[in-house]
Design an enzyme around this catalytic site. Structure first.
Site, PDB file in Angstrom:
ATOM      1  CD  GLU B  66      -1.807  -2.389   1.391  1.00 45.74           C
ATOM      2  OE1 GLU B  66      -0.690  -2.622   1.905  1.00 45.74           O
ATOM      3  OE2 GLU B  66      -2.647  -3.280   1.171  1.00 45.74           O
ATOM      4  CG  HIS B 135     -10.572  -6.595   6.729  1.00 43.71           C
ATOM      5  ND1 HIS B 135      -9.805  -7.167   7.715  1.00 43.71           N
ATOM      6  CD2 HIS B 135      -9.940  -6.887   5.567  1.00 43.71           C
ATOM      7  CE1 HIS B 135      -8.772  -7.802   7.167  1.00 43.71           C
ATOM      8  NE2 HIS B 135      -8.825  -7.642   5.869  1.00 43.71           N
TER       9      HIS B 135
END
Lengths: 320, 334
Positions: B66, B135
């Site tokens: 990321e 998440h």
């Protein structure tokens, strides 16, 4: 060894002197309190920045470090605008909003110095992706220090650049210390170039005080990246003669060590080469030094005479 | 020629894809990068088919990196592309924060206005699929604390299409928050390929005179349901959707509170340090303060990590009935 043209050697000697005088002028301005912000000087490390900048082709890009003055001069930035930025003046590269850590000339391919150690690796991937996407044939030169290669961003960027075969040459200026921490205490390898192997990137270690070796290896590395073969990792061993920042007591290294490296002063090595090979006469060398020095004196004058930024600009340019 | 006002019913997820696809057709500088967005079509199927249309040069599958995704997007934006990048879940933006916060957000300013960073960071967020604590977060308040970023969140399929297009056309880094729970919701979407939603403009979703509710994301629909229920009892709720969370267009909220004298602000994200607190503070600082007939009420996520069990998960974020009771409370009807 490669032969360099007189023209390149002239520019090299001029710019290396400029870089040295620039740092000495900044030291002077710091001592006098005219600059009272934090500045990171590259005295002793000028060869990597200046010489690799000269190996670039027109249109190539560069990402610089927090110790980036010589890198900027090598790339061809204007010392007047650099000095004005260091003094926080409206005429500086960033109109006084960036300072030494954020000198940039984005439209001309200099995507900026960086206050975040390792911040430039992934930015360089993006800049290189643009070159690939637009098929410009240009390469990105990404400077970083030894300490930066311990950041996760280094490893993510190396991996991505390798997988996507991005046109980047990573040039690690290994000055043997991450701020005060000696390299033996922050990585368990001798040569940072070994880290290339883990990403199938060619890794080379060179003497960062030797202009000939830097020019030779950088020219070949840039050619390799330009040919679409992917990135190259070059590690140049070098040394900073001054402290990490303007307020570094330097308790972590001995004066003997500093002296040993001063004997390898890259500027002195270049001068010696020019004298021994009779490239320029003593008088010519003096003239070049004088011109370099006066360009920095003029830069300081320009900066000192420039206006402070108007206070109303403080809210400008938050958004494009 | 297509009718300019032609509409089609589609899912929120597909509306984002349509908006992205139209912009990629319009401008070759728009590229799309992220994890498993190519052949796989994205973790939520959002980019299905895009690789086939645009090829590997414009739809780029990345390593699971990321920091590199965001940094590469910033570097590409700085040098002339208009990247859209996807974090598989908004939670993973924490791994790309340096490039976003220290680099992309500040470059235009700290370089003295000489450079632009036109990038879109797509951030699937929030609860609803039992994905647990790492998440399911709504981290918008973190992003709203960074001058230079724009933070937007669409609450309907039409807004999703119009806003992703506006985000791609914007010359700044735009964080585009997509509540995952809305992906499968349907609505009419304009097919006009120049349909955009203006960034920086707050929308009045439903007019009313008794209580103002500011809600966005998944909570907009819940607030609308509550308002429909309360209408039966003769209570008229005004519902405001800021759409752009930062920098926020406060004026319509101020005017609404002057009219209603009562304010509820709502979000899924935890109450402490949330965007709702900022809205409440701005109302307290504004001329609307003198018109308040009741304390401002924040209906927000609880200050806990998001739990896994669906029942526990639903219990930590506001539901329709929380809005109904909130309105009763402000009207002293409980």
């Amino acid at each position: 060894m490669i032969e360099l043209s007189e023209e390149i050697l002239l520019r090299m000697y001029y710019k290396m002197n400029q870089a040295r005088f620039f740092e000495e002028k900044v030291e002077d301005l710091l001592k006098r309190g005219i600059i009272d912000e934090t500045v990171y000087l590259s005295k002793g490390e000028e060869a990597t920045g200046v010489v690799s900048g000269l190996a670039l082709e027109k249109g190539d890009l560069v990402s610089m470090t927090h110790r980036g003055h010589a890198q900027a001069i090598g790339f061809g930035l204007d010392v007047n605008l650099m000095m004005a930025e260091l003094l926080g003046k409206s005429t500086g590269y960033c109109k006084g909003k960036g300072g030494s850590l954020h000198i940039a000339d984005v439209l001309n391919g200099n995507i900026g110095a960086n206050g975040i150690v390792g911040g430039g690796f992934t930015l360089s991937c993006g800049a290189a992706l643009t070159q690939k996407h637009k098929k410009t044939g240009q390469v990105v030169l990404c400077f970083a220090g030894d300490g930066a290669t311990n950041e996760g961003s280094f490893h993510e960027a190396m991996n991505l650049a390798s997988v996507w075969k991005l046109p980047i040459v990573f040039l690690i200026e290994n000055n043997l210390y991450g701020m005060s921490t000696p390299i033996a205490k922050h990585m368990n390898i001798e040569n940072i170039s070994d880290r290339g192997a883990g990403y199938n990137i060619p890794g080379l270690t060179i003497d960062g005080t030797d202009f000939l070796e830097i020019y030779d290896v950088m020219t070949k590395s840039l050619r390799y990246a330009r040919a679409g073969r992917g990135p190259v990792l070059v590690e140049a061993k070098t040394y900073r003669f001054c402290g990490h920042s303007s307020d570094d007591p330097q308790v972590y290294r001995s004066t003997e060590e500093v002296q040993q490296w001063q004997e390898k002063d890259p500027l002195f090595r270049l001068k010696k080469y020019l004298q021994e090979n009779r490239v320029f006469t003593g008088k010519q060398l003096e003239t070049i030094e004088g011109e370099a020095k006066s360009s920095i004196e003029q830069a300081a004058e320009f900066a000192l005479e420039s206006l402070e930024p108007d206070i109303t600009t403080v809210l400008e340019d938050v958004y494009a | 020629m297509m009718e300019i006002n032609e509409m089609k019913k589609m899912k929120y997820r597909d509306a984002i894809r349509l908006g992205m696809t139209e912009e990629m057709r319009r401008d070759d500088a728009v590229i799309f990068l992220g994890e498993d967005i190519g052949r796989y079509g994205g973790a939520f199927g959002l980019s299905a088919g895009m690789l086939d249309e645009f090829g590997e040069e414009r739809v780029l599958d990345t390593p699971i990196s990321e920091a590199a995704i965001v940094g590469t997007a910033v570097g590409a934006a700085l040098t002339g592309l208009r990247p859209v990048c996807e974090m598989m879940h908004m939670d993973f933006v924490t791994l790309g924060m340096d490039a976003l916060v220290n680099q992309g957000a500040k470059m235009h300013y700290m370089f003295g206005g000489q450079a632009q960073v036109p990038l879109v960071l797509r951030l699937p967020a929030g609860t609803g699929d039992g994905a647990g604590a790492q998440h399911s977060q709504s981290l918008e308040a973190w992003l709203c604390h960074v001058p230079g970023l724009k933070v937007v969140t669409p609450s309907t399929p039409a807004q999703a299409k119009g806003l992703i297009k506006a985000a791609i056309r914007d010359n700044n880094p735009v964080c585009f928050i997509e509540p995952k729970a809305l992906y499968q919701t349907e609505g009419l979407v304009p097919l006009d390929d120049d349909y955009t939603i203006e960034i920086g403009k707050t929308l009045i979703e439903r007019p009313g005179k008794d209580v103002t509710i500011v809600a966005y994301g998944t909570l907009l629909a819940k607030a609308m349901e509550a308002a429909a229920f309360l209408e039966e009892e003769g209570i008229e709720v005004e519902i405001i959707n800021p759409v752009t969370l930062y920098p926020m267009d406060m004026q319509p909220i101020v005017e609404s509170v002057i009219k209603t004298g009562r304010l509820i602000v709502a979000h899924e994200a935890p109450k402490t340090g949330g965007v709702g607190g900022e809205i409440a503070a701005r109302i307290a600082e504004s001329e609307a303060f003198d018109y308040l007939n009741a304390p401002i009420l924040r209906l927000c996520g609880m200050d806990v990590p998001i739990p896994y069990s669906k029942e526990l998960e639903a219990s930590v974020v506001p539901q329709r009935n929380d809005f109904v009771h909130g309105v009763y409370r402000l009207l002293n009807r409980e």
